[in-house]
Design a protein around this motif. Structure first.
Motif, mmCIF file in Angstrom:
data_model
loop_
_atom_site.group_PDB
_atom_site.id
_atom_site.type_symbol
_atom_site.label_atom_id
_atom_site.label_comp_id
_atom_site.label_asym_id
_atom_site.label_seq_id
_atom_site.Cartn_x
_atom_site.Cartn_y
_atom_site.Cartn_z
ATOM 1 N N PRO A 45 -19.729 17.446 -9.366
ATOM 2 C CA PRO A 45 -20.224 18.804 -9.638
ATOM 3 C C PRO A 45 -21.442 19.135 -8.786
ATOM 4 O O PRO A 45 -22.216 18.251 -8.407
ATOM 5 N N VAL A 46 -21.571 20.399 -8.483
ATOM 6 C CA VAL A 46 -22.785 20.897 -7.831
ATOM 7 C C VAL A 46 -23.539 21.623 -8.942
ATOM 8 O O VAL A 46 -23.209 22.747 -9.306
ATOM 9 N N ASP A 47 -24.521 20.925 -9.523
ATOM 10 C CA ASP A 47 -25.295 21.457 -10.642
ATOM 11 C C ASP A 47 -26.696 20.852 -10.616
ATOM 12 O O ASP A 47 -27.089 20.262 -9.607
ATOM 13 N N ALA A 48 -27.417 20.956 -11.697
ATOM 14 C CA ALA A 48 -28.811 20.495 -11.734
ATOM 15 C C ALA A 48 -28.947 19.001 -11.416
ATOM 16 O O ALA A 48 -29.992 18.562 -10.945
ATOM 17 N N ARG A 49 -27.897 18.218 -11.639
ATOM 18 C CA ARG A 49 -27.952 16.780 -11.345
ATOM 19 C C ARG A 49 -27.864 16.486 -9.857
ATOM 20 O O ARG A 49 -28.297 15.420 -9.411
ATOM 21 N N THR A 50 -27.273 17.402 -9.086
ATOM 22 C CA THR A 50 -26.933 17.093 -7.693
ATOM 23 C C THR A 50 -27.533 18.055 -6.671
ATOM 24 O O THR A 50 -27.275 17.905 -5.475
ATOM 25 N N THR A 51 -28.336 19.018 -7.126
ATOM 26 C CA THR A 51 -28.917 19.970 -6.177
ATOM 27 C C THR A 51 -30.381 19.653 -5.894
ATOM 28 O O THR A 51 -31.056 18.980 -6.667
ATOM 29 N N GLY A 55 -31.778 24.824 -4.456
ATOM 30 C CA GLY A 55 -30.590 25.280 -5.158
ATOM 31 C C GLY A 55 -29.263 24.938 -4.501
ATOM 32 O O GLY A 55 -28.222 25.434 -4.929
ATOM 33 N N SER A 99 -23.769 25.770 -3.341
ATOM 34 C CA SER A 99 -24.746 26.037 -4.409
ATOM 35 C C SER A 99 -24.180 25.929 -5.817
ATOM 36 O O SER A 99 -24.949 25.911 -6.781
ATOM 37 N N ASP A 100 -22.863 25.858 -5.966
ATOM 38 C CA ASP A 100 -22.292 25.718 -7.312
ATOM 39 C C ASP A 100 -20.854 25.241 -7.223
ATOM 40 O O ASP A 100 -20.309 25.063 -6.141
ATOM 41 N N GLY A 101 -20.260 24.992 -8.374
ATOM 42 C CA GLY A 101 -18.865 24.538 -8.419
ATOM 43 C C GLY A 101 -18.739 23.035 -8.259
ATOM 44 O O GLY A 101 -19.527 22.271 -8.813
ATOM 45 N N TRP A 102 -17.759 22.640 -7.493
ATOM 46 C CA TRP A 102 -17.447 21.224 -7.254
ATOM 47 C C TRP A 102 -17.309 20.982 -5.767
ATOM 48 O O TRP A 102 -16.884 21.870 -5.028
#
Length: 147
Positions: A45-51, A55, A99-102
């Protein structure tokens, strides 16, 4: 078309997920999504854990994703009763922000030697556009797998 496989035995993705419990792999949300005859597929995932603070997907997360896929692939490609694989070197070129998604990764062997494996990982966004290209070298150790 050949139906031969580079894998040594069969390990379902669900077992690989269970092996990852309590590790960085679980923390980052990395999942193995498919084991093809000559490649391993996964997603992250592209989220708070990986950005990063800006952003977008952190380059270090992409490298961790690539190394995870190659380590799992290397693990699957050897006789696990006799061999263990460990990372020796990894490089990555980050070519597109997400910036988001997978993001989706595909690991393919470039060389499966007796003592060294070389893998390439292509990481793409949900539209199939290249995000990162990575190459990882694994050492094959003559000791039973620790995974």
């Amino acid at each position: 078309m050949s139906t031969s496989s580079i894998w040594h035995g069969q390990v379902p993705p669900s077992v690989l997920t269970e092996m990852s419990r309590g590790s960085l792999i679980e923390t980052l949300g990395i999942e193995v999504t498919g084991i093809m005859p000559d490649s391993l597929h996964g997603r992250m995932p592209v989220d708070a854990r990986t950005t990063q603070p800006a952003g977008v997907l952190h380059g270090g997360a992409s490298v961790a994703f690539a190394e995870t896929l190659t380590s799992v692939a290397g693990f699957l490609a050897v006789d696990r009763n006799r061999f263990h694989v460990v990372g020796l070197e990894i490089n990555a070129n980050h070519v597109r922000p997400v910036s988001d998604g997978w993001v989706h990764g595909e690991a393919r062997a470039l060389s499966l030697g007796r003592s060294i494996q070389v893998w390439e990982v292509r990481i793409t966004d949900e539209d199939g556009r290249l995000v990162c290209i990575s190459r990882c070298t694994l050492a094959v150790l003559a000791t039973p797998s620790r995974y």
